[in-house]
Enzyme design. Structure first.
Site, PDB file in Angstrom:
ATOM      1  N   GLY A 186       0.777  -1.233   0.000  1.00  0.00           N
ATOM      2  CA  GLY A 186       0.000   0.000   0.000  1.00  0.00           C
ATOM      3  C   GLY A 186       0.804   1.276   0.000  1.00  0.00           C
ATOM      4  O   GLY A 186       0.263   2.364   0.164  1.00  0.00           O
ATOM      5  N   GLY A 188       2.404   2.484  -2.487  1.00  0.00           N
ATOM      6  CA  GLY A 188       2.432   3.158  -3.784  1.00  0.00           C
ATOM      7  C   GLY A 188       3.476   2.624  -4.749  1.00  0.00           C
ATOM      8  O   GLY A 188       3.858   3.309  -5.688  1.00  0.00           O
ATOM      9  N   LYS A 189       3.904   1.372  -4.547  1.00  0.00           N
ATOM     10  CA  LYS A 189       4.910   0.823  -5.460  1.00  0.00           C
ATOM     11  C   LYS A 189       4.323   0.641  -6.864  1.00  0.00           C
ATOM     12  O   LYS A 189       4.951   0.994  -7.854  1.00  0.00           O
ATOM     13  CB  LYS A 189       5.446  -0.504  -4.911  1.00  0.00           C
ATOM     14  CG  LYS A 189       6.188  -0.332  -3.592  1.00  0.00           C
ATOM     15  CD  LYS A 189       6.735  -1.625  -3.044  1.00  0.00           C
ATOM     16  CE  LYS A 189       5.654  -2.591  -2.588  1.00  0.00           C
ATOM     17  NZ  LYS A 189       4.821  -2.065  -1.481  1.00  0.00           N
ATOM     18  N   THR A 190       3.109   0.112  -6.910  1.00  0.00           N
ATOM     19  CA  THR A 190       2.451  -0.050  -8.204  1.00  0.00           C
ATOM     20  C   THR A 190       2.217   1.314  -8.848  1.00  0.00           C
ATOM     21  O   THR A 190       2.454   1.513 -10.039  1.00  0.00           O
ATOM     22  CB  THR A 190       1.098  -0.772  -8.017  1.00  0.00           C
ATOM     23  OG1 THR A 190       1.328  -1.943  -7.242  1.00  0.00           O
ATOM     24  CG2 THR A 190       0.495  -1.144  -9.344  1.00  0.00           C
ATOM     25  N   GLU A 405      12.364   1.475  20.926  1.00  0.00           N
ATOM     26  CA  GLU A 405      13.440   1.808  19.984  1.00  0.00           C
ATOM     27  C   GLU A 405      14.424   2.793  20.607  1.00  0.00           C
ATOM     28  O   GLU A 405      15.633   2.712  20.365  1.00  0.00           O
ATOM     29  CB  GLU A 405      12.869   2.381  18.681  1.00  0.00           C
ATOM     30  CG  GLU A 405      11.990   1.411  17.910  1.00  0.00           C
ATOM     31  CD  GLU A 405      12.648   0.065  17.630  1.00  0.00           C
ATOM     32  OE1 GLU A 405      13.871   0.026  17.433  1.00  0.00           O
ATOM     33  OE2 GLU A 405      11.935  -0.958  17.659  1.00  0.00           O
TER      34      GLU A 405
END
Ligand code: ADP
Ligand code: ZN
Length: 612
Positions: A186, A188-190, A405
């Site tokens: 999700g 935004g790689k595509t 962390e």
């Protein structure tokens, strides 16, 4: 499966022929031996039909394998496909059994909803030939992708190459061949891949890795060949492979050997090796599991470029919200900056979804304008129902992750021999909720005992911080504990670092990287020695925890300041870490709250911030 049972046990089922229940393997074998006359497949993968011998059969395609490529194989082997779902001849034979038919009908109907899950799969059989991959010319531009400027710069070279491949040919340069985009779902790689095609104005051939991997050996490889043949014909063009890990997993790495996947992968590698500058095809691929990929994929000339597409940070979230708000009317009280602060861990897809949900809320209230309240309501809904794919963190989780962390990072910073901290983030990455990344100054081949001890402290620092600040530990430390334990075991067992055991190494033959737990092969030592190893391991871990806790409580101000900064910025780098810690330490020495008995400031006996 339920259908199968019903076929066998339905009352009044009086077929003149017997019905054999075939395992899927047997079914395939029979198909290939031309023993199968007809086949009808329902949407859940149940297969029924007639055998040449006169009997009927039922079988079940494993759901993971359901795909429309069964049809050609059946046809090739002379099987008549009598239908999909409720229209098969077998079912016609049973027409008198209405309840059963109804039941199957319900199934077919239910199946329609799972159809998409099956990727158009079985329903495509016998009907129109389902498309193997989508091909289009996207109009997407980089401006449609909010944020990720660094990633855009990296893929811009691909655009340049595709727009003017001849320039590269003339210069004798090999253009980019493969770019691997790595990041959670999700993000935004595509979208990014489509934008590359859009900017370069070239065809975009997209498919999903899992749709390659077939139940029939050779089919995936053939698909790869066809795909690339098509891409070459349309060159310059882009091939986009989503979820490449489905094909690209390390060969021979899985427990179940998968010839089919290996063949598919080999074919992909061969295709990519066959490119030259004049081919004009660039392969973009996406994965959120780069760790499982076969190393061969990442070699020069293949996916030699990796672009990280992490979850968006706060300012990127604001930008993404702005992009998706284009077609929506917003009330004055909507402040995207505030929304983005309340949505750590949301991916671009989550944010697009958030706006859509908010619009739905607005419609429910009979409005066309979205208010801040609508966005809040939508966000809560997404957070509460987020169990599935979303990475979104609840606010209190965000705080614990920051505490955890910060503990790792501060212990690393304060430990002389530990690798410097490069980055700390409380945005989820992969399966981790947050990450503290240490980068070695240079690649190490030998590890000193002091380095290993510090490394144990750093690993336990997250949990120590949770105990110190929250009063209890969470499950977030399980990986750390496993890692620390693995390391401690090797220190004691393999590297002679336990005074009680002395200079013995029971090391097995495997590689001696610091990757911990991998080698529990046959033991070469006695039960008694095992006992000592166990005790020494818990001693090492106990001592490391004490050291980490002492460091953190001795630098409580710095720890608090770091946690606050992390909550605000979500991702900080090593320099920022040093700066916030030094500032907090300086404040401590200016206003010593707890002077030690001899009057010197409490900070005096603490190690100073090392300058690495
Ligand atoms: P991935 O391929 O990484 O799983 P997608 O490209 O399918 O993600 O993203 C899903 C949707 O989320 C996109 O279609 C878009 O609407 C939205 N989205 C994700 N990232 C961005 C971004 N950076 N800018 C704008 N929209 C985005
Ligand atoms: Zn941790």
């Amino acid at each position: 499966m339920i259908v199968t049972l019903l076929l066998l046990f339905a009352p009044g089922l009086k077929t003149t022929t017997t019905t054999k229940n075939l395992t899927y393997t047997k079914f395939l074998a029979d198909v290939k031996a031309h023993q199968v006359k007809t086949a009808s497949i329902n949407p859940t993968g149940g297969v029924t039909g007639a055998l040449k011998g006169g009997d009927n059969y039922t079988s079940q395609i494993p759901t993971a394998l359901v795909d429309n490529q069964l049809a050609p194989v059946l046809k090739d082997n002379g099987v008549t496909i009598t239908g999909v779902g409720g229209t098969s001849s077998v079912v016609t034979d049973l027409l008198s059994f209405l309840p059963l038919l109804l039941f199957i009908g319900v199934f077919v109907w239910l199946g329609r909803s799972t159809r998409r899950q099956l990727q158009g799969g079985i329903m495509g059989i016998g009907g129109s030939k389902a498309k193997l991959y989508d091909e289009d010319r996207p109009v997407t531009r980089f401006s449609d992708v909010a944020g990720y400027d660094g990633a855009k710069r990296e893929v811009a070279e691909v655009v340049d190459f595709l727009s003017r491949p001849e320039r590269y040919t003339k210069a004798g340069a090999i253009g980019p061949r493969g770019v691997l985009m790595v990041g959670p779902p999700g993000t935004g790689k595509t979208l990014m891949a489509r934008a590359v095609a859009g900017e370069a104005e070239v065809p975009f051939l997209a498919l999903t890795g899992s749709s390659f991997v077939e139940m029939f050996v050779g089919v995936g490889a053939k698909r790869v060949r066809d795909l690339f043949a098509d891409a070459r014909k349309r060159a310059p063009s882009i091939v986009f492979i989503d979820e490449i890990d489905a094909i690209g997993q390390r060969r021979g790495g899985s427990i179940v050997s998968n010839d089919e996947r290996e063949q598919t992968l080999n074919q992909l590698l061969a295709e990519m090796d066959g490119f030259d500058a004049s081919t004009g095809v660039v392969v973009l691929a996406a994965t959120n599991r780069p760790d499982v990929l076969d190393a061969a994929l990442l070699r020069p000339g293949r996916f030699d470029r990796q672009v990280e597409i992490p979850l968006p940070n706060q300012s990127e979230r604001t930008a993404i919200l702005a992009v998706h708000a284009h077609d929506k009317q917003l009330a004055k009280d909507v402040d995207f900056d505030a929304v983005s602060r309340g949505t750590p861990g949301f991916s671009g897809a989550d944010l697009a979804n958030l706006l859509n949900e908010a619009a739905i809320v607005a419609v429910r209230h009979d409005r066309e304008v979205l208010t801040a309240g609508d966005l809040d309501e939508a966000r809560d809904r997404i957070l509460l129902g987020r169990r599935d794919a979303s990475n979104a963190l609840l606010p209190e989780e965000k705080h614990s992750v920051a505490v955890h962390e910060a503990g790792h990072a501060l212990v690393a910073l304060l430990s002389e021999h530990a690798d410097p901290v490069a980055k700390i983030t409380i945005l989820p990455a992969g399966r981790a909720l947050g990450v503290t990344e240490q980068l070695p100054v240079d690649e190490k081949h030998l590890y000193s005992e002091s380095y290993l001890l510090d490394s144990l402290d750093v690993r336990l620092g997250g949990r120590s911080s949770e105990l110190l600040i929250l009063g209890e530990a969470s499950t977030g430390a399980s990986n750390d504990l496993a890692g620390a334990t693995g390391l401690a075991i090797r220190m004691v067992r393999d590297w002679g670092l336990s005074p009680r055991l002395g200079p013995v190494g029971f090391s097995t033959d495997g590689p001696s990287y610091l990757d911990g737990l991998q080698q529990f092969q046959s033991r070469q030592y006695s039960e008694g020695t095992q006992q000592v190893i166990d005790e020494e391991v818990s001693r090492l871990l106990g001592e490391a925890e004490q050291r980490a806790t002492a460091l953190l409580s001795g630098h409580r101000r710095a720890l608090d300041a770091l946690i606050a900064l992390l909550l605000e910025r979500e991702t900080i780098d090593g320099e920022e870490l040093k700066a916030v810690v030094s500032a907090a330490e300086a404040a401590v020495s200016r206003t010593p709250e707890t002077p030690t008995p001899d009057g010197s400031p409490a900070a005096a006996d603490r190690p100073s911030v090392p300058s690495h």
